[in-house]
Every structure is written in structure tokens, then in C-alpha cells.
Design a protein around this motif. Structure first.
Motif, PDB file in Angstrom:
ATOM      1  N   GLY A 240      80.661 -62.590  34.966  1.00 24.66           N
ATOM      2  CA  GLY A 240      80.255 -61.251  35.385  1.00 24.66           C
ATOM      3  C   GLY A 240      79.829 -61.183  36.852  1.00 24.66           C
ATOM      4  O   GLY A 240      79.940 -60.136  37.482  1.00 24.66           O
ATOM      5  N   GLN A 241      79.342 -62.308  37.381  1.00 24.04           N
ATOM      6  CA  GLN A 241      78.937 -62.316  38.784  1.00 24.04           C
ATOM      7  C   GLN A 241      80.154 -62.197  39.696  1.00 24.04           C
ATOM      8  O   GLN A 241      80.112 -61.522  40.717  1.00 24.04           O
ATOM      9  CB  GLN A 241      78.156 -63.610  39.094  1.00 24.04           C
TER      10      GLN A 241
ATOM     11  N   ASN B 264      75.219 -57.296  35.400  1.00 22.17           N
ATOM     12  CA  ASN B 264      75.733 -58.225  36.415  1.00 22.17           C
ATOM     13  C   ASN B 264      75.051 -58.054  37.764  1.00 22.17           C
ATOM     14  O   ASN B 264      75.689 -58.159  38.803  1.00 22.17           O
ATOM     15  CB  ASN B 264      77.258 -58.069  36.583  1.00 22.17           C
ATOM     16  N   LEU B 265      73.754 -57.825  37.731  1.00 20.54           N
ATOM     17  CA  LEU B 265      73.015 -57.835  38.997  1.00 20.54           C
ATOM     18  C   LEU B 265      72.994 -59.258  39.533  1.00 20.54           C
ATOM     19  O   LEU B 265      73.115 -60.210  38.757  1.00 20.54           O
ATOM     20  CB  LEU B 265      71.571 -57.350  38.778  1.00 20.54           C
ATOM     21  N   PHE B 266      72.856 -59.395  40.848  1.00 16.45           N
ATOM     22  CA  PHE B 266      72.755 -60.723  41.432  1.00 16.45           C
ATOM     23  C   PHE B 266      71.317 -61.203  41.260  1.00 16.45           C
ATOM     24  O   PHE B 266      70.400 -60.638  41.864  1.00 16.45           O
ATOM     25  CB  PHE B 266      73.157 -60.685  42.910  1.00 16.45           C
ATOM     26  N   PRO B 267      71.094 -62.222  40.431  1.00 16.55           N
ATOM     27  CA  PRO B 267      69.719 -62.564  40.033  1.00 16.55           C
ATOM     28  C   PRO B 267      68.865 -63.135  41.153  1.00 16.55           C
ATOM     29  O   PRO B 267      67.655 -63.129  41.058  1.00 16.55           O
ATOM     30  CB  PRO B 267      69.921 -63.618  38.928  1.00 16.55           C
ATOM     31  N   HIS B 268      69.531 -63.628  42.214  1.00 18.08           N
ATOM     32  CA  HIS B 268      68.764 -64.245  43.298  1.00 18.08           C
ATOM     33  C   HIS B 268      68.411 -63.247  44.401  1.00 18.08           C
ATOM     34  O   HIS B 268      67.870 -63.632  45.425  1.00 18.08           O
ATOM     35  CB  HIS B 268      69.543 -65.415  43.888  1.00 18.08           C
ATOM     36  N   MET B 269      68.741 -61.967  44.187  1.00 14.72           N
ATOM     37  CA  MET B 269      68.401 -60.954  45.182  1.00 14.72           C
ATOM     38  C   MET B 269      67.549 -59.882  44.520  1.00 14.72           C
ATOM     39  O   MET B 269      67.767 -59.563  43.347  1.00 14.72           O
ATOM     40  CB  MET B 269      69.679 -60.271  45.688  1.00 14.72           C
TER      41      MET B 269
ATOM     42  N   HIS C  85      63.780 -66.999  41.197  1.00 13.67           N
ATOM     43  CA  HIS C  85      64.724 -66.406  40.258  1.00 13.67           C
ATOM     44  C   HIS C  85      64.045 -65.703  39.101  1.00 13.67           C
ATOM     45  O   HIS C  85      64.692 -65.079  38.295  1.00 13.67           O
ATOM     46  CB  HIS C  85      65.664 -67.484  39.716  1.00 13.67           C
ATOM     47  N   ALA C  86      62.740 -65.856  39.009  1.00 15.87           N
ATOM     48  CA  ALA C  86      62.046 -65.300  37.838  1.00 15.87           C
ATOM     49  C   ALA C  86      62.061 -63.786  37.871  1.00 15.87           C
ATOM     50  O   ALA C  86      62.233 -63.188  38.912  1.00 15.87           O
ATOM     51  CB  ALA C  86      60.612 -65.807  37.809  1.00 15.87           C
TER      52      ALA C  86
ATOM     53  N   LEU D  10      83.507 -57.294  47.787  1.00 18.60           N
ATOM     54  CA  LEU D  10      83.145 -58.400  48.673  1.00 18.60           C
ATOM     55  C   LEU D  10      84.357 -59.316  48.827  1.00 18.60           C
ATOM     56  O   LEU D  10      85.082 -59.554  47.871  1.00 18.60           O
ATOM     57  CB  LEU D  10      81.971 -59.200  48.099  1.00 18.60           C
TER      58      LEU D  10
ATOM     59  N   ARG E 288      82.678 -64.303  51.334  1.00 17.48           N
ATOM     60  CA  ARG E 288      81.389 -63.640  51.166  1.00 17.48           C
ATOM     61  C   ARG E 288      80.875 -63.816  49.731  1.00 17.48           C
ATOM     62  O   ARG E 288      79.700 -64.055  49.501  1.00 17.48           O
ATOM     63  CB  ARG E 288      81.586 -62.159  51.490  1.00 17.48           C
TER      64      ARG E 288
ATOM     65  N   LEU F 181      82.387 -54.790  43.958  1.00 26.37           N
ATOM     66  CA  LEU F 181      81.733 -54.306  45.178  1.00 26.37           C
ATOM     67  C   LEU F 181      82.603 -54.563  46.398  1.00 26.37           C
ATOM     68  O   LEU F 181      82.184 -54.320  47.524  1.00 26.37           O
ATOM     69  CB  LEU F 181      80.371 -54.981  45.355  1.00 26.37           C
TER      70      LEU F 181
ATOM     71  N   ARG G 270      73.774 -49.558  43.048  1.00 24.51           N
ATOM     72  CA  ARG G 270      74.554 -50.530  43.814  1.00 24.51           C
ATOM     73  C   ARG G 270      76.006 -50.080  43.951  1.00 24.51           C
ATOM     74  O   ARG G 270      76.598 -50.174  45.022  1.00 24.51           O
ATOM     75  CB  ARG G 270      74.475 -51.892  43.107  1.00 24.51           C
TER      76      ARG G 270
ATOM     77  N   SER H  49      78.098 -55.997  54.080  1.00 23.26           N
ATOM     78  CA  SER H  49      79.219 -56.923  54.278  1.00 23.26           C
ATOM     79  C   SER H  49      80.579 -56.252  54.132  1.00 23.26           C
ATOM     80  O   SER H  49      81.559 -56.731  54.688  1.00 23.26           O
ATOM     81  CB  SER H  49      79.109 -58.110  53.327  1.00 23.26           C
TER      82      SER H  49
ATOM     83  N   GLU I  75      73.791 -55.331  49.783  1.00 23.04           N
ATOM     84  CA  GLU I  75      74.760 -56.390  50.083  1.00 23.04           C
ATOM     85  C   GLU I  75      76.128 -55.847  50.493  1.00 23.04           C
ATOM     86  O   GLU I  75      76.655 -56.204  51.539  1.00 23.04           O
ATOM     87  CB  GLU I  75      74.887 -57.319  48.862  1.00 23.04           C
ATOM     88  N   ALA I  76      76.694 -54.976  49.658  1.00 22.83           N
ATOM     89  CA  ALA I  76      78.051 -54.503  49.955  1.00 22.83           C
ATOM     90  C   ALA I  76      78.098 -53.556  51.160  1.00 22.83           C
ATOM     91  O   ALA I  76      78.990 -53.696  51.996  1.00 22.83           O
ATOM     92  CB  ALA I  76      78.658 -53.849  48.720  1.00 22.83           C
TER      93      ALA I  76
ATOM     94  N   ALA J 222      81.328 -58.587  39.375  1.00 26.64           N
ATOM     95  CA  ALA J 222      80.491 -57.648  40.122  1.00 26.64           C
ATOM     96  C   ALA J 222      80.797 -57.741  41.613  1.00 26.64           C
ATOM     97  O   ALA J 222      80.890 -56.725  42.304  1.00 26.64           O
ATOM     98  CB  ALA J 222      79.008 -57.934  39.863  1.00 26.64           C
TER      99      ALA J 222
ATOM    100  N   ALA K  24      64.997 -60.075  37.175  1.00 28.46           N
ATOM    101  CA  ALA K  24      64.335 -60.591  35.975  1.00 28.46           C
ATOM    102  C   ALA K  24      63.029 -59.846  35.675  1.00 28.46           C
ATOM    103  O   ALA K  24      62.519 -59.914  34.570  1.00 28.46           O
ATOM    104  CB  ALA K  24      64.060 -62.084  36.117  1.00 28.46           C
TER     105      ALA K  24
ATOM    106  N   GLN L  91      73.545 -69.307  43.482  1.00 31.23           N
ATOM    107  CA  GLN L  91      73.190 -69.432  42.068  1.00 31.23           C
ATOM    108  C   GLN L  91      73.577 -70.799  41.524  1.00 31.23           C
ATOM    109  O   GLN L  91      72.868 -71.389  40.703  1.00 31.23           O
ATOM    110  CB  GLN L  91      73.896 -68.356  41.244  1.00 31.23           C
TER     111      GLN L  91
END
Lengths: 219, 259
Positions: free
Chosen positions: A117-118, B103-108, A218-219, A127, A131, A125, B165, B120, B116-117, A121, B151, A140
Motif C-alpha cells: 500500500g505504501q 496508506n499514510l506514510f507512517p514516518h511522517m 514511528h509511534a 511521486l 523520490r 500521489l 493528501r 516533490s 510531500e507530493a 500511495a 499512529a 521505513q
């Protein structure tokens, strides 16, 4: 054979340059292993079949041959091809390339673990491919494999004594030189062991801190 | 009668298989710009696959797919579909998609997810993109969660960030793939209300795959009933839900709503 504490303390300063060399070799080797490993892992996933297979072959070859042989090989063969590197640089290169092959497999597991899914997504978008890798997938993937990468880096640190085989004066080589001069090996070799023990424990603690940080992020 | 403008989505004989499973078996569809279309039907009937093809995430096996008059795929001599990269990116830029599992980017954080988009892809300056992202987060009612990591958000909040988004790229077409299916029941209403608001603006063409029949009935201009990889019935909601000529549609709706 009695361990002479005063003697041990006396020779301690002689290890300072060697300790510095060992740390430099570890840091430079680590940097090379981490970056080259990631490049190898990405090439391994390349859509172009021959690139992927060639990379897989290189990784397998490096992993399946002994590090000591690779170190000797680079040390004696590179100069014949016109590349003149110092013993230190040659040894660090060998360490970095060898562990890059291991890191590549670790990265690969991390990349595979990023959910489909990443990718969807990122594509939705609009990308671009680079990128997507750089901003979305790789961060990740790396976060998932920090502990495994950390283990290999501690292992690499413990392999630095192999560089003594090609005249790099690191910790083990220093201990041997002290022993040869004074005919006392116990203190010098014990100190080498203690250095590795302390630094490995320190590195492991550091990795746990990094891991903890990443989990918080990441939490 | 005024001349009808060309449809923003035009599909002819669209086919797609995954492995041995034929998921789409020849889909024909014209959607005029600004229309809100609900897509219903049993699971496995090809609804989500249709959206994946419209988002250009997968290539069709055969048929024509045109978005805003442009067709990203060309059939190679061997029969495989191949995309011209520049055209693929250009067409993709006109379409946005929201997924069942966010499907969100978990590290952002939420803001970075939305920024982001625009940074970029559209090349906006960070400040500009930030402003735009905050504006869209505000539109989905989450201006106060800009700094929150995914999260830390509830399912409904995550999905609203995902909608912001996709909207931040200002697409002409928005695809919603069962966007409430992974939500706890009490969070569904907020997301559906957001979709209703978007649909009322009529500035974006919307395709909504959903199992909420009442939503499909009230908010859509048109309902497509998918069955076995084809559009089995196509019409305004009132027609499909009440005097549907298609027996299967009626039975499906009855089964889903429990009437």
C-alpha cells in the motif's frame, strides 16, 4: 604466569594510536557497508533481470568467501591493477565491501516488509521512482532493520584484527608487537580483549538507543 | 440541446486478469466531468480493480482507457500494454485516490504526509506547500492534528488526512476505494459527510466504491452495479434502487441493507 597490573597500566598508553586506527577502520567500513549495502539491495530488486541476477551473484560471492582471503586478495592484487591504496584503506575497503553484502540481505528483508500500500500511495500521489524510494520506502525499510544492521556492524568491528594480516597496526598488531618486545603477552592480549568487550557493549547500547528513537518516531 | 462535452473518463472493452482470474471482462464507461458515481456490487466483482486501473497503478490487459482525452497505454506488438512514462505521470496528476487502509506514510506527521507530493511533484516551495497542506487539513477538520503522527490518529482521522493528501494535488478525478470499510462504525459518518461535501461542490469527478447503500443512493448522481467483472447495471440511484430492472441489483441491495 601472573597478571601484572602495573605493567598493564604501563603499556596502556601504547594502545591509543591502535585504538584510534581500529575506530577509524570501523567507522569508515561501516559507512561503506551501510551505503553500498543499500545500493546492492536496490539493484537486487531492479526490474531489469540481468542487473538483479548480477547483483545477486556478487552478493553471494562476497558472502561465501572468507574475509581474510578478500583482504589478502585486495592487498596484493589491487596494486597490480594500478590502484595504490594504503594498507589501512585496502583493509577498510575489504571490510566495507564484505559487510555490505550482508547488509544488502538485511536491507532486502526490510524493503520486502514495507507494505504494498505504501508503493500504491506513492504512485497515486504521482511521486517519481527515486523520490518514492528515497522519501517513502527506504526510511521505513531501514527503521525495521536497525537491530539486524547493528549486529553486523558489531561483528565487523570484531573483525578489524584481520587487518593486522596486511600490516595495519591496529589493536591486535600492537599487542603482538608489545609481546614480541617484552615476551609478556598476557597483559597486552587481555587488554585487547577488554577493549573489544567494552566497545562492543557500548556499540550495542548505542544501537538500542537508535532503535528506541526510531520506534518513538514511528509511534 | 447543448453539445455534451467529452467525458473525463472513457473506457471501452477494458479487461484485466490477475493470474488466472479474470477480474474485469470488458468494461465500457463514460463519465462526464463533475459527476459523482457510486460503484457497488459483490466483493470480487472488479470494483477495486477498476479504480486501480483508473489510478494507473496496474496496466489493463486489453481495451481502451482514456482520462481527460489522453490514453496512457499503448499495446505493444506482443499485446502487452506499455505506458509512455511522461504521459503516465501527466495523466496520473489528474487523478487522486484514497485507499481502504489509508496508506499514510507512517514516518511522517499529518502535515508532512499532505505536503510531500505538492513539494516533490508540483515543485511548490516548502512555505507554500505548508500553507496549502494546512488549508486542506483544515477542510477535513484536522488543522489541530497537523503535527500528529499517523499512529496517534484514529482510523477516521487517518482517512481524513489521506483525503486531504489526495486533494492537495488538486486532481480532477478522485477515486475512493471502500474508504470506510476499515473504520469503526462510529467513525464512518464523519468520513461520509466529508465525501458528501466534496460531491456537492461538483468541481471534482468522484468514483466511490462503497457498501453504504444509503450513501450511494443519496449522494451519487449515478450508480454502477458491478457483477462478474462487467457493469451489470448503470443508472441514477432512484432507478437502480427502487425500480431496478436488474433482478441481481435489487437482490444485492436488499441483502446488503437487510431490507
Amino acid at each position: 604466569m601472573i597478571f601484572d597490573w602495573n605493567y598493564a597500566l604501563g603499556i596502556l598508553p601504547q594502545f591509543a594510536p591502535a585504538l584510534w586506527i581500529t575506530l577509524q577502520a570501523t567507522a569508515a567500513g561501516m559507512l561503506l557497508a551501510l551505503t553500498l549495502g543499500l545500493v546492492l539491495a536496490l539493484l537486487r530488486r531492479c526490474d531489469v533481470a540481468w542487473v538483479s541476477w548480477l547483483t545477486a551473484g556478487v552478493i553471494e560471492f562476497v558472502r561465501s568467501t572468507p574475509l581474510l582471503v578478500q583482504i589478502y586478495f585486495l592487498f596484493y592484487v589491487l596494486p597490480e591493477t594500478g590502484m595504490r591504496l594504503s594498507a589501512f584503506a585496502t583493509g577498510t575497503l575489504a571490510l566495507g565491501v564484505h559487510y555490505a553484502a550482508y547488509c544488502a540481505e538485511v536491507y532486502r528483508a526490510g524493503l520486502d516488509a514495507v507494505p504494498r500500500g505504501q508503493w500504491d500511495a506513492a504512485a497515486a500521489l504521482n511521486l517519481g521512482p527515486l523520490r518514492t524510494l528515497w522519501r517513502i520506502i527506504v526510511p521505513q525499510a531501514v527503521a525495521r532493520v536497525v537491530p539486524a544492521l547493528g549486529n553486523y556492524l558489531v561483528a565487523m568491528f570484531k573483525d578489524t584484527p584481520l587487518l593486522s594480516a596486511i600490516t595495519v597496526v591496529e589493536l591486535l598488531q600492537t599487542a603482538k608487537m608489545i609481546g614480541a618486545e617484552s615476551f609478556r603477552y598476557v597483559e597486552a592480549l587481555t587488554l585487547v580483549g577488554v577493549f573489544f568487550l567494552l566497545l562492543s557493549l557500548g556499540a550495542a547500547a548505542l544501537i538500542r538507543v537508535v532503535e528506541g528513537r526510531l520506534q518513538v518516531a514511528h509511534a | 440541446m447543448p453539445e455534451t462535452p467529452p467525458p473525463i473518463i472513457r473506457l471501452r472493452g477494458l479487461r484485466k486478469s490477475y493470474g488466472n482470474v479474470q477480474v474485469l471482462r470488458g468494461v465500457d464507461l463514460d463519465v462526464p466531468h463533475g459527476q459523482t458515481v457510486s460503484v457497488i456490487g459483490p466483493s470480487g466483482s472488479g470494483k477495486s480493480t477498476l479504480l486501480r486501473l483508473l489510478m494507473l497503478l496496474d496496466a489493463p490487459d486489453a481495451g481502451e482507457l482514456e482520462i481527460d482525452g489522453e490514453s496512457p497505454w499503448t499495446a505493444e506488438p506482443g499485446g502487452r500494454m506499455r505506458a509512455d512514462n511522461a504521459r503516465l505521470r501527466r495523466v496520473r496528476g489528474k487523478v487522486g485516490m484514497v485507499f481502504q487502509h489509508f496508506n499514510l506514510f507512517p514516518h511522517m506527521n499529518a502535515l508532512q504526509n499532505v505536503m510531500e507530493a505538492p513539494v516533490s511533484v508540483l515543485g511548490l516551495k516548502a512555505g507554500e506547500a505548508r500553507e496549502r497542506a494546512l488549508d486542506y487539513l483544515d477542510q477535513v477538520g484536522l488543522a489541530d492534528k497537523a503535527e500528529a503522527m499517523p499512529a496517534q490518529l484514529s482510523g477516521g482521522q487517518k482517512q481524513r488526512v489521506a483525503i486531504a493528501r489526495a486533494l492537495a494535488l488538486q486532481p480532477r478525478i478522485m477515486l475512493f476505494d471502500e474508504v470506510t470499510s476499515a473504520l469503526d462504525p462510529e467513525l464512518v459518518g464523519g468520513v461520509l459527510a466529508l465525501l458528501r461535501g466534496l460531491a456537492q461542490r461538483r468541481t471534482i469527478t468522484m468514483l466511490i466504491v462503497t457498501h453504504h447503500m444509503r450513501f450511494a443512493e443519496r449522494c451519487a448522481d449515478r450508480v454502477l452495479f458491478f457483477e462478474n467483472g462487467v457493469i451489470a447495471e448503470d443508472g441514477p440511484p432512484a432507478e437502480l434502487f427502487h425500480d431496478g430492472v436488474h433482478e441481481r441489483t435489487r437482490r444485492f441491495v436488499e441483502a446488503v441493507t437487510g431490507d
